[in-house]
Write a protein that holds these residues in place. Structure first.
Motif, PDB file in Angstrom:
ATOM      1  N   GLY A  90      -9.970   3.937  -1.040  1.00 31.36           N
ATOM      2  CA  GLY A  90      -8.561   4.230  -0.902  1.00 31.36           C
ATOM      3  C   GLY A  90      -8.330   5.515  -0.116  1.00 31.36           C
ATOM      4  N   LEU A  91      -7.256   5.514   0.677  1.00 34.52           N
ATOM      5  CA  LEU A  91      -6.896   6.691   1.470  1.00 34.52           C
ATOM      6  C   LEU A  91      -5.394   6.946   1.327  1.00 34.52           C
ATOM      7  CD1 LEU A  91      -9.094   6.059   4.642  1.00 34.52           C
ATOM      8  CD2 LEU A  91      -9.426   7.820   2.901  1.00 34.52           C
ATOM      9  N   PRO A  92      -4.975   8.183   1.534  1.00 39.98           N
ATOM     10  CA  PRO A  92      -3.596   8.550   1.174  1.00 39.98           C
ATOM     11  C   PRO A  92      -2.499   8.002   2.078  1.00 39.98           C
ATOM     12  CG  PRO A  92      -4.739  10.427   2.147  1.00 39.98           C
ATOM     13  CD  PRO A  92      -5.767   9.363   1.952  1.00 39.98           C
TER      14      PRO A  92
ATOM     15  N   TRP B 279     -11.652  14.153  -4.561  1.00 41.82           N
ATOM     16  CA  TRP B 279     -12.355  12.908  -4.861  1.00 41.82           C
ATOM     17  C   TRP B 279     -11.563  11.705  -4.342  1.00 41.82           C
ATOM     18  CZ3 TRP B 279     -17.165  12.484  -5.877  1.00 41.82           C
ATOM     19  CH2 TRP B 279     -17.849  13.379  -6.701  1.00 41.82           C
ATOM     20  N   ILE B 280     -12.272  10.730  -3.810  1.00 42.28           N
ATOM     21  CA  ILE B 280     -11.695   9.404  -3.593  1.00 42.28           C
ATOM     22  C   ILE B 280     -12.088   8.528  -4.772  1.00 42.28           C
ATOM     23  CG2 ILE B 280     -11.680   7.343  -2.134  1.00 42.28           C
ATOM     24  CD1 ILE B 280     -12.238   9.189   0.266  1.00 42.28           C
ATOM     25  N   ASN B 281     -13.419   8.458  -5.045  1.00 40.41           N
ATOM     26  CA  ASN B 281     -13.893   7.685  -6.199  1.00 40.41           C
ATOM     27  C   ASN B 281     -15.250   8.243  -6.628  1.00 40.41           C
ATOM     28  OD1 ASN B 281     -14.839   5.780  -8.063  1.00 40.41           O
ATOM     29  ND2 ASN B 281     -13.863   4.073  -6.992  1.00 40.41           N
ATOM     30  N   TYR B 282     -15.320   8.732  -7.853  1.00 38.70           N
ATOM     31  CA  TYR B 282     -16.597   9.231  -8.390  1.00 38.70           C
ATOM     32  C   TYR B 282     -17.141   8.333  -9.495  1.00 38.70           C
ATOM     33  CZ  TYR B 282     -13.499  11.030 -12.056  1.00 38.70           C
ATOM     34  OH  TYR B 282     -12.554  11.130 -13.053  1.00 38.70           O
ATOM     35  N   SER B 283     -16.444   7.214  -9.782  1.00 43.64           N
ATOM     36  CA  SER B 283     -16.791   6.416 -10.963  1.00 43.64           C
ATOM     37  C   SER B 283     -17.344   5.032 -10.640  1.00 43.64           C
ATOM     38  CB  SER B 283     -15.555   6.271 -11.862  1.00 43.64           C
ATOM     39  OG  SER B 283     -14.496   5.659 -11.162  1.00 43.64           O
TER      40      SER B 283
ATOM     41  N   SER C  20      -5.927   1.659   2.202  1.00 41.62           N
ATOM     42  CA  SER C  20      -7.382   1.578   2.018  1.00 41.62           C
ATOM     43  C   SER C  20      -8.022   1.070   3.306  1.00 41.62           C
ATOM     44  CB  SER C  20      -7.738   0.657   0.851  1.00 41.62           C
ATOM     45  OG  SER C  20      -7.270  -0.659   1.083  1.00 41.62           O
ATOM     46  N   VAL C  21      -9.347   1.217   3.358  1.00 44.31           N
ATOM     47  CA  VAL C  21     -10.101   0.778   4.524  1.00 44.31           C
ATOM     48  C   VAL C  21     -11.417   0.164   4.053  1.00 44.31           C
ATOM     49  CG1 VAL C  21     -11.277   3.010   4.847  1.00 44.31           C
ATOM     50  CG2 VAL C  21     -10.920   1.488   6.816  1.00 44.31           C
ATOM     51  N   SER C  22     -11.888  -0.806   4.807  1.00 44.75           N
ATOM     52  CA  SER C  22     -13.134  -1.491   4.474  1.00 44.75           C
ATOM     53  C   SER C  22     -14.254  -0.976   5.371  1.00 44.75           C
ATOM     54  CB  SER C  22     -12.962  -3.008   4.663  1.00 44.75           C
ATOM     55  OG  SER C  22     -14.164  -3.676   4.364  1.00 44.75           O
ATOM     56  N   LEU C  23     -15.366  -0.579   4.743  1.00 43.33           N
ATOM     57  CA  LEU C  23     -16.483   0.024   5.456  1.00 43.33           C
ATOM     58  C   LEU C  23     -17.749  -0.789   5.264  1.00 43.33           C
ATOM     59  CD1 LEU C  23     -16.050   3.616   3.932  1.00 43.33           C
ATOM     60  CD2 LEU C  23     -14.992   2.774   6.044  1.00 43.33           C
TER      61      LEU C  23
ATOM     62  N   GLN D  89      -2.982  -1.689   1.600  1.00 45.75           N
ATOM     63  CA  GLN D  89      -3.558  -2.345   0.428  1.00 45.75           C
ATOM     64  C   GLN D  89      -3.984  -1.251  -0.551  1.00 45.75           C
ATOM     65  OE1 GLN D  89      -6.646  -5.203   1.247  1.00 45.75           O
ATOM     66  NE2 GLN D  89      -7.474  -5.116  -0.832  1.00 45.75           N
ATOM     67  N   ALA D  90      -3.349  -1.223  -1.694  1.00 44.16           N
ATOM     68  CA  ALA D  90      -3.617  -0.160  -2.664  1.00 44.16           C
ATOM     69  C   ALA D  90      -5.055  -0.245  -3.168  1.00 44.16           C
ATOM     70  CB  ALA D  90      -2.636  -0.264  -3.818  1.00 44.16           C
ATOM     71  N   TYR D  91      -5.659   0.927  -3.316  1.00 44.93           N
ATOM     72  CA  TYR D  91      -7.034   0.977  -3.830  1.00 44.93           C
ATOM     73  C   TYR D  91      -7.337   2.418  -4.261  1.00 44.93           C
ATOM     74  CZ  TYR D  91     -11.635  -1.183  -4.352  1.00 44.93           C
ATOM     75  OH  TYR D  91     -12.780  -1.743  -4.874  1.00 44.93           O
ATOM     76  N   ASP D  92      -8.151   2.586  -5.258  1.00 45.48           N
ATOM     77  CA  ASP D  92      -8.530   3.914  -5.753  1.00 45.48           C
ATOM     78  C   ASP D  92      -7.309   4.786  -6.039  1.00 45.48           C
ATOM     79  OD1 ASP D  92     -11.285   3.446  -5.612  1.00 45.48           O
ATOM     80  OD2 ASP D  92     -11.400   4.119  -3.522  1.00 45.48           O
ATOM     81  N   GLY D  93      -6.218   4.132  -6.480  1.00 44.66           N
ATOM     82  CA  GLY D  93      -5.018   4.881  -6.827  1.00 44.66           C
ATOM     83  C   GLY D  93      -4.238   5.383  -5.631  1.00 44.66           C
TER      84      GLY D  93
END
Length: 635
Positions: free
Chosen positions: A577-579, A536-540, A619-622, A611-615
């Motif tokens: 967010g990406l690792p 999962w990247i983000n399920y919430s 991160s990347v902007s789409l 840039q931290a995102y989704d833990g």
């Protein structure tokens, strides 16, 4: 004077195996077989009828007269009646006239082991050989690689009677027709396998083939046995696997069928609480009887050996496993441990899977099992049932329920969509959108989608994209691949004329490209049954009704990023967010113009930012298109 000559194909060892329930190739002995005795050619007959007082072969060669050709019962208490009738040829029509020891009751039965049957509604068996020169050696030698659980497995489910019909007369296509039309189409669409709804002989068209009388005979509706072999052969030569629906769960009460065969409950369980199915008004096999187990496992072997079948999808497994299936209190009896599991069925299914996997390299068995019965697709040596795969019915129901909801309400139901990931790797799951979902007022898959016409088709594209991105193998019922509008009607052809319309053609293009993506991206199949193949990247993100996840192959660089937008709102600058530091490129977008979409694309390669995102640290902007799934590869 009896015109039957004493003759036998059975050895003492055959009989011992039969009585023990371990003879898995009974079709080589039972039924009608061409032979030569004392220089005279004819047919040897053998039938199991232990309660019979006499058994006559009746047919077009003796004016269907009882007593003219009496078989002889074997001395070994096997209950097998046999004998050789000279001067019978290919195409001879016959049945067994059985006089029972039970009050002299007489039954007239088709041969349970017949290789060919008269065309329904006629009911006689036909003496037939299965000689055929196969040309699929390349496929058979490499089948293990094609059918491996780490390989793409995209199945096109077909009902031969209604995939396509001939002209205005609405006549059936033949097996030979399918060998051109269907093979070409499946190859073009990119499916890896075809699954045929039951092709074994059945008396009643509205059963769709699920109530069988000729377990060893491909239905004569579409041609001869060799014609069906030719169809399988052509599919194999095109690199397409063949799965058959197999129905060991029940059989109809038709007078010429297996029911009350020799005046006794021979094939069905004698206890009505176990031997009758109230939903389908059919009879249930007696899985505890050795000879019945031999019959059923021999039938599985028959299709795998004689017809080069690559897999068996076992129908209605849940109805077999539970003693109380569709039964009210008082209509069933608990097992010896006080539970509702059918212990004889569990034993049978394990033996079946051990036998077929042990004797046929590269095949698969697939369970249609709709409950949470444990370890259906786990090996028998760890306590499982031994199937290769199991249909993921929970995913199917939850996902279709979610997609039917108006998009404005989806944010309140996102857990319905993501719940499947909590158990996705407990079995080797196949994701089905099957024939059962497009009949009996459920509507077609396309017409379940909410919104105006554009939204309906966008939702359908999104559904299929999500299905192919989700872990597990895939199955799609015919017509779904071009957005069939109406429910499936087994009495007529699919609505192929719809392909003149852009939206329907767009759905067909989506399925083609998803099949290509599934086959060519290792991340989508190499670990399709393993926990570490999904992340999962983000399920919430309920408010936006967006989910994002990664699929991983064996090599780290094979990972894919999947983002699904379940609303008709375009999401600009949507961040995930990406690792680590990476560049990603869009390789599939269900909103593309060639699919009928609005063509909101990510046309350039995208780079992650620190840039931290989704833990995650990067991160990347789409840009997320409306009602769409987008797939990115890592460069």
């Amino acid at each position: 004077m009896n015109k039957v000559i004493t003759y036998s194909l059975f050895t003492d060892f055959d009989i011992a195996l039969f009585k023990a329930g371990k003879h898995y190739r009974l079709y080589e002995k039972m039924g009608a077989h061409f032979a030569e005795v004392d220089g005279v050619k004819g047919v040897y007959f053998a039938v199991w009828a232990p309660t019979a007082h006499s058994v006559s072969v009746v047919g077009d060669f003796n004016y269907w007269t009882q007593g003219e050709h009496l078989l002889q019962v074997r001395w070994d208490s096997s209950g097998i009646w046999e004998g050789f009738i000279p001067n019978l040829d290919q195409g001879t029509l016959y049945k067994y006239k059985i006089e029972s020891n039970n009050n002299g009751l007489v039954t007239e039965k088709a041969d349970p082991f017949a290789f060919y049957c008269e065309k329904a509604p006629l009911t006689a068996s036909v003496a037939w050989n299965l000689d055929y020169q196969w040309k699929d050696s390349n496929w058979m030698q490499s089948r293990k690689q094609h059918n491996d659980l780490t390989k793409p497995y995209s199945v096109y489910e077909v009902h031969l009677g209604s995939w396509k019909r001939k002209g205005s007369g609405n006549d059936f296509l033949s097996y030979i027709d399918f060998a051109t039309d269907l093979v070409t189409y499946v190859l073009e669409m990119g499916f890896t396998h075809v699954e045929f709804m039951p092709v074994m002989e059945y008396p009643y068209d509205p059963s769709w083939g699920y109530q069988l009388v000729g377990y060893f005979a491909p239905t004569s509706r579409f041609g001869k046995p060799q014609d069906f072999m030719f169809l399988v052969d052509k599919l194999h030569q095109a690199g397409i696997g063949v799965i058959l629906d197999w129905v060991p769960s029940h059989f109809p009460e038709d007078s010429h069928g297996l029911g009350f065969f020799d005046g006794s409950h021979l094939y069905e369980h004698p206890d009505r609480r176990k031997g009758y199915h109230p939903d389908w008004k059919s009879l249930v096999f007696n899985y505890g009887r050795n000879e019945v187990r031999s019959f059923l496992i021999s039938n599985a072997f028959f299709w795998l050996q004689q017809y080069h079948i690559d897999g068996l999808r076992v129908d209605a497994v849940a109805s077999m496993l539970y003693l109380d299936y569709s039964r009210k209190e008082g209509e069933w009896e608990a097992n010896i441990f006080g539970g509702n599991e059918n212990l004889e069925t569990i034993s049978f299914l394990r033996e079946f899977n051990e036998a077929v996997y042990g004797n046929f390299e590269g095949i698969q068995t697939i369970a249609e099992e709709s409950t949470s019965f444990p370890m259906v697709s786990k090996p028998t040596f760890v306590g499982g049932l031994g199937f290769g795969m199991k249909w993921m019915m929970g995913w199917m129901h939850d996902t279709l329920d979610y997609f039917q909801k108006d998009t404005i309400y989806r944010k309140f139901h996102q857990n319905d969509l993501t719940f499947s990931m909590q158990y996705a790797f407990s079995e080797n799951f196949m994701l089905p959108l099957s024939h059962d979902e497009v009949v009996y007022g459920k509507k077609s898959i396309a017409n379940r989608m909410p919104g105006d016409e554009w939204q309906k088709f966008a939702n359908l594209r999104l559904l299929y994209g999500y299905m192919f991105a989700h872990p597990g193998t895939k199955l799609l019922f015919m017509g779904g691949e071009f957005g069939q509008s109406e429910e499936w009607n087994f009495q007529q052809s699919l609505d192929w004329h719809l392909l003149q319309y852009d939206y329907h053609k767009g759905i067909q293009n989506v399925i083609k490209d998803l099949n290509f993506l599934y086959k060519n991206q290792p991340a989508l199949h190499e670990k399709q049954f393993e926990y570490d193949g999904f992340e999962w990247i983000n399920y919430s993100d309920h408010d936006n009704a967006v989910i994002s996840f990664m699929r991983h192959g064996l090599h780290p660089k094979n990972s894919l990023i999947i983002v699904c937008n379940f609303t008709p709102v375009i999401r600009h600058n949507y961040r995930i967010g990406l690792p680590n530091k990476m560049e990603i490129k869009e390789i599939f977008n269900s909103d593309a113009l060639q699919y009928g979409g609005s063509n909101v694309l990510n046309t350039n390669e995208l780079k992650t930012e620190k840039q931290a995102y989704d833990g995650r640290d990067f991160s990347v902007s789409l840009t997320l298109p409306p009602l769409a799934v987008v797939v990115f590869e890592i460069k």
